[in-house]
Design an enzyme around this catalytic site. Structure first.
Site, PDB file in Angstrom:
ATOM      1  N   ASP A   9       1.235  -0.745  -0.362  1.00  0.00           N
ATOM      2  CA  ASP A   9      -0.131  -0.164   0.206  1.00  0.00           C
ATOM      3  C   ASP A   9       0.973   1.349   0.029  1.00  0.00           C
ATOM      4  OD1 ASP A   9      -1.675   2.374   0.474  1.00  0.00           O
ATOM      5  OD2 ASP A   9      -2.296   0.964   2.158  1.00  0.00           O
ATOM      6  N   ASP A  33      -6.024   7.550  -5.099  1.00  0.00           N
ATOM      7  CA  ASP A  33      -5.605   8.724  -4.672  1.00  0.00           C
ATOM      8  C   ASP A  33      -7.045   8.938  -3.325  1.00  0.00           C
ATOM      9  OD1 ASP A  33      -6.779  11.533  -5.268  1.00  0.00           O
ATOM     10  OD2 ASP A  33      -7.858  11.665  -6.716  1.00  0.00           O
TER      11      ASP A  33
HETATM   12  P1  ADP Z   1      -6.057   5.652 -12.241  1.00  0.00           P
HETATM   13  O1  ADP Z   1      -6.686   6.758 -12.134  1.00  0.00           O
HETATM   14  O2  ADP Z   1      -4.628   6.580 -12.415  1.00  0.00           O
HETATM   15  O3  ADP Z   1      -6.054   4.652 -13.328  1.00  0.00           O
HETATM   16  P2  ADP Z   1      -6.021   4.380  -9.793  1.00  0.00           P
HETATM   17  O4  ADP Z   1      -5.868   4.584  -8.373  1.00  0.00           O
HETATM   18  O5  ADP Z   1      -7.338   4.374 -10.132  1.00  0.00           O
HETATM   19  O6  ADP Z   1      -5.502   5.109 -10.554  1.00  0.00           O
HETATM   20  O7  ADP Z   1      -5.203   3.160 -10.037  1.00  0.00           O
HETATM   21  C1  ADP Z   1      -3.816   3.243 -10.267  1.00  0.00           C
HETATM   22  C2  ADP Z   1      -3.756   1.966  -9.287  1.00  0.00           C
HETATM   23  O8  ADP Z   1      -3.448   2.334  -8.323  1.00  0.00           O
HETATM   24  C3  ADP Z   1      -3.680   0.542  -9.891  1.00  0.00           C
HETATM   25  O9  ADP Z   1      -3.309  -0.355 -10.111  1.00  0.00           O
HETATM   26  C4  ADP Z   1      -4.074   0.936  -8.467  1.00  0.00           C
HETATM   27  O10 ADP Z   1      -4.571  -1.482  -7.924  1.00  0.00           O
HETATM   28  C5  ADP Z   1      -3.352   0.782  -7.692  1.00  0.00           C
HETATM   29  N1  ADP Z   1      -3.878   1.068  -6.105  1.00  0.00           N
HETATM   30  C6  ADP Z   1      -4.528   1.552  -5.708  1.00  0.00           C
HETATM   31  N2  ADP Z   1      -4.673   1.100  -4.317  1.00  0.00           N
HETATM   32  C7  ADP Z   1      -3.553   1.779  -4.302  1.00  0.00           C
HETATM   33  C8  ADP Z   1      -2.412   2.153  -3.241  1.00  0.00           C
HETATM   34  N3  ADP Z   1      -3.497   2.026  -1.470  1.00  0.00           N
HETATM   35  N4  ADP Z   1      -1.348   1.706  -3.370  1.00  0.00           N
HETATM   36  C9  ADP Z   1      -0.579   1.699  -4.145  1.00  0.00           C
HETATM   37  N5  ADP Z   1      -1.539   1.396  -5.273  1.00  0.00           N
HETATM   38  C10 ADP Z   1      -2.763   1.066  -5.147  1.00  0.00           C
END
Ligand code: ADP
Length: 171
Positions: A9, A33
């Site tokens: 995470d 985000d």
């Molecule tokens: P985008 O809109 O740029 O696609 P997302 O947040 O939906 O952004 O996803 C980007 C990546 O971050 C995805 O691979 C998702 O699984 C991952 N992700 C989501 N939450 C976390 C987290 N807490 N830490 C790291 N990666 C995350």
């Protein structure tokens, strides 16, 4: 520059700067985000609002990056970047590469030496993970940044495996 892959995470990473896969509004959203704003607290959103009221009245452009405080996160800064939505009919890979390049540029200007990235655009924006990994790693390798450690924080074993493969392919 050391390139490190971890499964985990991103909000738990102790680094100088955590990169957020934001959207142009800078007002928060789902995915990484949402996690960053929840865990980092309201100070981050306050600075995002101030950015919207000043430099980025029309929102942060796709491929650009800007820093705020990291609030309560174990980092000094959050660097917000806006990835492109994946398209099968249009090649937007230069915009995805730009997210990594511009984020490192901001990190350099802050004096950040350790930076954690998520896999930008691979969630809600649907970019296929293996392709995103290849673009991300190439962009970082060619950025010419003085950051000493780039840590990719992958949220699933499958994402980790795709990045590991892309790193191996790069040699
Ligand atoms: P985008 O809109 O740029 O696609 P997302 O947040 O939906 O952004 O996803 C980007 C990546 O971050 C995805 O691979 C998702 O699984 C991952 N992700 C989501 N939450 C976390 C987290 N807490 N830490 C790291 N990666 C995350």
């Amino acid at each position: 520059m050391k390139l490190v892959l971890v499964e985990g995470d991103i909000t738990e990473q102790r680094v100088d700067a955590i990169v957020n896969a934001a959207n142009s509004s800078l007002m928060g959203g789902g995915g990484v985000d949402g996690a960053i704003h929840r865990r980092g607290g309201p100070e981050i959103l306050e600075e995002c609002r101030a950015l919207r009221a000043s430099r980025y009245g029309r929102g942060l452009p796709v491929g650009a990056a800007v820093a705020t405080t990291a609030g309560r996160l174990p980092a000094r800064w959050v660097i917000h970047t806006v990835g492109p939505v994946y398209s099968r009919s249009e090649d937007r890979s230069h915009l995805l590469a730009s997210c990594y390049r511009e984020s490192l540029h901001v990190a350099d200007s802050l004096g950040a030496s350790t930076v954690a990235f998520p896999a930008v655009s691979t969630g809600i924006y649907r970019w296929p993970m293996a392709d995103a990994a290849r673009i991300a790693l190439a962009a970082i390798r060619h950025a010419g940044s003085s950051v000493t450690e780039v840590r990719f924080v992958l949220f699933s074993p499958a994402a980790y495996a795709d990045f590991e493969q892309a790193l191996g392919d790069m040699g």
